[in-house]
Design an enzyme around this catalytic site. Structure first.
Site, PDB file in Angstrom:
ATOM      1  N   MET A 323       0.824  -1.202   0.000  1.00  0.00           N
ATOM      2  CA  MET A 323       0.000   0.000   0.000  1.00  0.00           C
ATOM      3  C   MET A 323       0.865   1.262   0.000  1.00  0.00           C
ATOM      4  O   MET A 323       0.613   2.197  -0.751  1.00  0.00           O
ATOM      5  CB  MET A 323      -0.937   0.007   1.208  1.00  0.00           C
ATOM      6  CG  MET A 323      -2.057  -1.009   1.135  1.00  0.00           C
ATOM      7  SD  MET A 323      -3.162  -0.761  -0.286  1.00  0.00           S
ATOM      8  CE  MET A 323      -3.961   0.774   0.174  1.00  0.00           C
ATOM      9  N   HIS A 449      -8.693   6.287   3.073  1.00  0.00           N
ATOM     10  CA  HIS A 449      -8.708   4.864   2.749  1.00  0.00           C
ATOM     11  C   HIS A 449      -8.559   4.646   1.251  1.00  0.00           C
ATOM     12  O   HIS A 449      -9.491   4.840   0.477  1.00  0.00           O
ATOM     13  CB  HIS A 449     -10.014   4.232   3.257  1.00  0.00           C
ATOM     14  CG  HIS A 449     -10.143   2.780   2.933  1.00  0.00           C
ATOM     15  ND1 HIS A 449     -11.353   2.172   2.708  1.00  0.00           N
ATOM     16  CD2 HIS A 449      -9.206   1.804   2.798  1.00  0.00           C
ATOM     17  CE1 HIS A 449     -11.160   0.895   2.432  1.00  0.00           C
ATOM     18  NE2 HIS A 449      -9.868   0.659   2.485  1.00  0.00           N
TER      19      HIS A 449
END
Length: 729
Positions: A323, A449
């Site tokens: 990520m 997010h």
């Protein structure tokens, strides 16, 4: 009506005039009904005896962005005869422009899309700027060109090329338009006026023969049956490869062109209008138009946030995993420098390798030039300490999904950044409330997010905590927009918006398997329904470990809607070490082909593992499976709306489309409920009432159904329901 409300006529020199499109008090030109009326009046008042040549141009940054889509659903709700009459009125207007007794040139900068492209096609020549984008994207709204686009374009550039333009529905670059023959010249922006006038003067002087070109667009085409069959059959084959039966517009375009190329302009125009009306009356078109308007509404909200927030000149990310590396690459590739910090050199090397892998993929696909890749890599600075963090405007925390570690890391980095720096956690299972306790400046903390993989998934949820300031939210939105993402601002809760709405769908799948329904059949049914992949395949991609963790947290937060104390198929596969693609086996088995791409195959061993949790042998129809899967998702979306997690139905539907691949032709969860009909949807819920609260409609939904209401008002095609707290922007 004042003609100059949309268009004005200006005399230049030597008998040359220009028709300037310049919608009053508008950022761009749109062909609304009022604009069409203004254009019609202007053409009727042209001093034909004085004009030797006409330039059609725009005073805006773009030529014409298209028809006024906000008028579509109101128009589509009218009778077929009324729609046909208006369409033919525009056809007659455009034909009149095409038939003017002197040459015409369209000078195109920016966008000439849809109706704007159809207007430009009426001119004898088109001169466009290097940054211009031209196209007929109506297929993306479930319709086809309705003002002569499917008539003129094939005659101008050939049936095969025209069908490619119309069925793909993407704007074409100026260079592509020149190669195809849509554009006659491509020039720099500051040369447009002079170049267009030069072409017009050459046509007036007879050096360019415009009448033969004009004749090609008005007569029936003369290609033979074999040529026509090859062009249309090839187009239909391509449509079959890339478009499902849920999207009929592309096939209708091919069939319409196949029939109309043998007709003259007037007959072909009427044929086009009838096919347009047929598509406009479909539920798919209504859903796609509503979705487009919802997307535009969200963009306006995000622009408001960004306009009030500070742009991010320097970003940072904590954690150099998949990520973190993905965030670093996306930030750097879109122009924002970023610091990437981790605690070991090995971790930093892994993050850098992930960013380099993504760049290499873009280079191989020719989506990035070598100089762009070099600039991207130079914008990523790896570090083991906090040097440079004092200049960061926003820091994304992307460390391991452990609340204690996250709290400690966030408290530590807060001491290293400026007082106005925004801290954003990339958690997907924890809440902002859980992580804020150790911070001294909670107003600067929010959630951000990203969805995995970061470079492909367009959605970013911006999570507002109880103490998060408007300035922090605005800066996070500004950063997401700079990264070319689709941000949606939501309020804090377990699962936020998208995962909270998706998990009931995942849990419904688990209950079906427990009841004895074959998971491969469920995958096939839901893929035919329109999902990009079935729930079992999705679980394998996410990973059984991640799914096991997320499902447990969401179930704990909303226990009334989940089975408790019952072992699920995910639990069984996780315990057996079948983690999905990452381990080579989950619901399916995965092996790499010669190109390294994972291929899925059935695996009897998966059934052996899952059999331990199966406790039923239900025989269900495909419709039963769809309803049992979709109802919990839609009801959770309704609860999120009522609780104010998101501002409006439009926001939720756009988020589901961009975040989890909800079928576009349905327009999102609320669009789907509208297509079923709220009364019928509530009846479906009641049919499954024995399955518990996950299938129980809210009181508000029951009231809407009883009153015959819907979420998207047919007369306006905009979302008719907002949450109780939709007042933040």
């Amino acid at each position: 009506m004042n003609v100059e409300s949309f268009v004005r006529l200006e005399e230049m020199e030597n008998g040359l005039y220009q028709l300037v499109l310049d919608a009053a008090d508008a950022r761009m030109n749109i062909l609304s009904k009022a604009a069409i009326a203004s254009l019609e009046q202007a053409i009727a008042q042209l001093p034909l005896a004085s004009i030797k040549g006409l330039l059609i141009t725009s005073a805006k940054d773009s030529f014409v962005a298209g028809a006024d889509i906000t008028e579509f659903c109101d128009s589509f709700a009218q009778s077929a005869d009324t729609i046909f009459d208006y369409s033919m009125k525009v056809h007659r207007l455009f034909n009149r422009i095409e038939d003017l007794p002197f040459p015409t040139v369209a000078a195109v900068r920016g966008e000439a899309l849809g109706g704007g492209m159809e207007l430009a096609l009426c001119a004898d020549y088109r001169v466009v700027t290097e940054q211009a984008r031209l196209g007929l994207p109506e297929v993306n709204l479930g319709i086809m060109p309705g003002w002569g686009g499917s008539v003129r374009l094939p005659r101008l550039i050939g049936v095969d090329n025209a069908l490619t333009w119309m069925t793909q529905g993407r704007p074409m670059k100026a260079a592509d338009a020149l190669r195809a023959g849509v554009a006659d010249a491509v020039v720099a922006d500051d040369k447009l006026a002079a170049a267009a006038l030069k072409v017009l003067q050459q046509a007036v002087d007879g050096r360019l023969k415009y009448l033969p070109r004009r004749g090609l667009k008005t007569r029936a085409m003369t290609l033979n049956e074999l040529e026509l069959a090859m062009a249309c059959d090839t187009a239909e084959g391509m449509v079959s490869m890339f478009s499902s039966d849920h999207y009929p517009a592309a096939r209708t375009i091919v069939q319409s062109v196949r029939a109309s190329v043998r007709m003259n302009r007037e007959t072909a125009g009427a044929h086009e209008s009838r096919d347009f009306i047929q598509l406009a009356n479909t539920a798919v078109s209504r859903s796609l138009v509503n979705l487009f308007l919802s997307d535009q509404a969200l963009k306006r909200k995000n622009r408001q946030y960004a306009n009030t927030g500070q742009a991010v000149a320097q970003a940072a990310v904590l954690g150099a995993g998949i990520m973190g590396g993905g965030v670093a690459y996306q930030s750097a590739s879109t122009g924002t420098p970023i610091l990437m910090k981790d605690i070991t050199s090995q971790a930093l090397e892994a993050g850098t390798a992930e960013a380099n892998r993504l760049m290499l993929g873009q280079l191989k696909r020719k989506k990035m030039q070598p100089q762009q890749a070099l600039a991207t890599s130079q914008r990523i600075q790896s570090t083991l300490d906090y040097k440079g963090f004092d200049h960061a405007d926003l820091v994304v925390e992307a460390v391991v999904e452990n609340p204690n570690i996250k709290r400690a890391v966030l408290a530590e980095v807060e001491q290293q950044v400026g007082r106005d720096c925004v801290l954003a956690t990339n958690t997907s299972t924890l809440t902002v409330k859980e992580l804020v306790s150790e911070l001294q400046r909670p107003e600067n903390f929010c959630g951000m997010h990203f969805f995995n993989p970061v470079h492909r998934m367009p959605l970013v949820e911006i999570i507002r905590g109880e103490q998060t300031s408007d300035a922090a939210v605005s800066r996070a939105v500004s950063y997401a927009l700079a990264m070319k993402k689709v941000p949606i601002v939501v309020n804090d809760c377990p699962g936020f918006l998208v995962n909270r709405v998706l998990l009931p769908y995942v849990h419904a799948f688990a209950r079906l398997v427990i009841d004895g329904v074959d998971f491969e059949r469920i995958d096939q049914v839901m893929e035919r329904f329109g999902w990009p992949m079935g729930p079992a395949t999705l679980a394998d991609i996410v990973g059984m470990d991640t799914g096991h963790h997320a499902e447990g947290l969401i179930a704990a937060a909303y226990p009334d809607r989940y089975l408790t104390g019952v072992k699920t198929p995910t639990d069984a596969l996780f315990a057996a070490g079948r983690l999905g693609q990452k381990s080579g086996a989950g619901y399916y088995r995965y092996e790499a082909d010669k190109r390294g791409k994972l291929k899925k195959s059935s695996d009897p061993a998966a059934y052996d593992v899952i059999q331990s949790v199966v406790s039923g042998s239900l025989l269900l129809t495909d419709d039963d499976i769809v309803q049992r899967m979709m109802i919990p998702l839609c009801l959770e979306a309704m609860r999120c709306l009522e609780e104010g997690i998101a501002d409006a139905v439009a926001d939720i539907d756009v988020a589901l489309i961009n975040g989890v691949g909800f079928p576009r032709y349905l327009g999102g969860a609320f669009g789907y409920m509208d297509s079923v009909g709220l009364q019928d949807f509530v009846s479906q819920c009641d049919h499954y009432s024995d399955l518990g609260m996950a299938y129980q409609p809210t009181a508000r939904l029951r009231d809407m159904a009883a009153a015959g209401q819907c979420f998207y008002a047919p007369e306006s095609a905009t979302s008719s329901v907002t949450s109780a707290s939709a007042n933040r922007v």
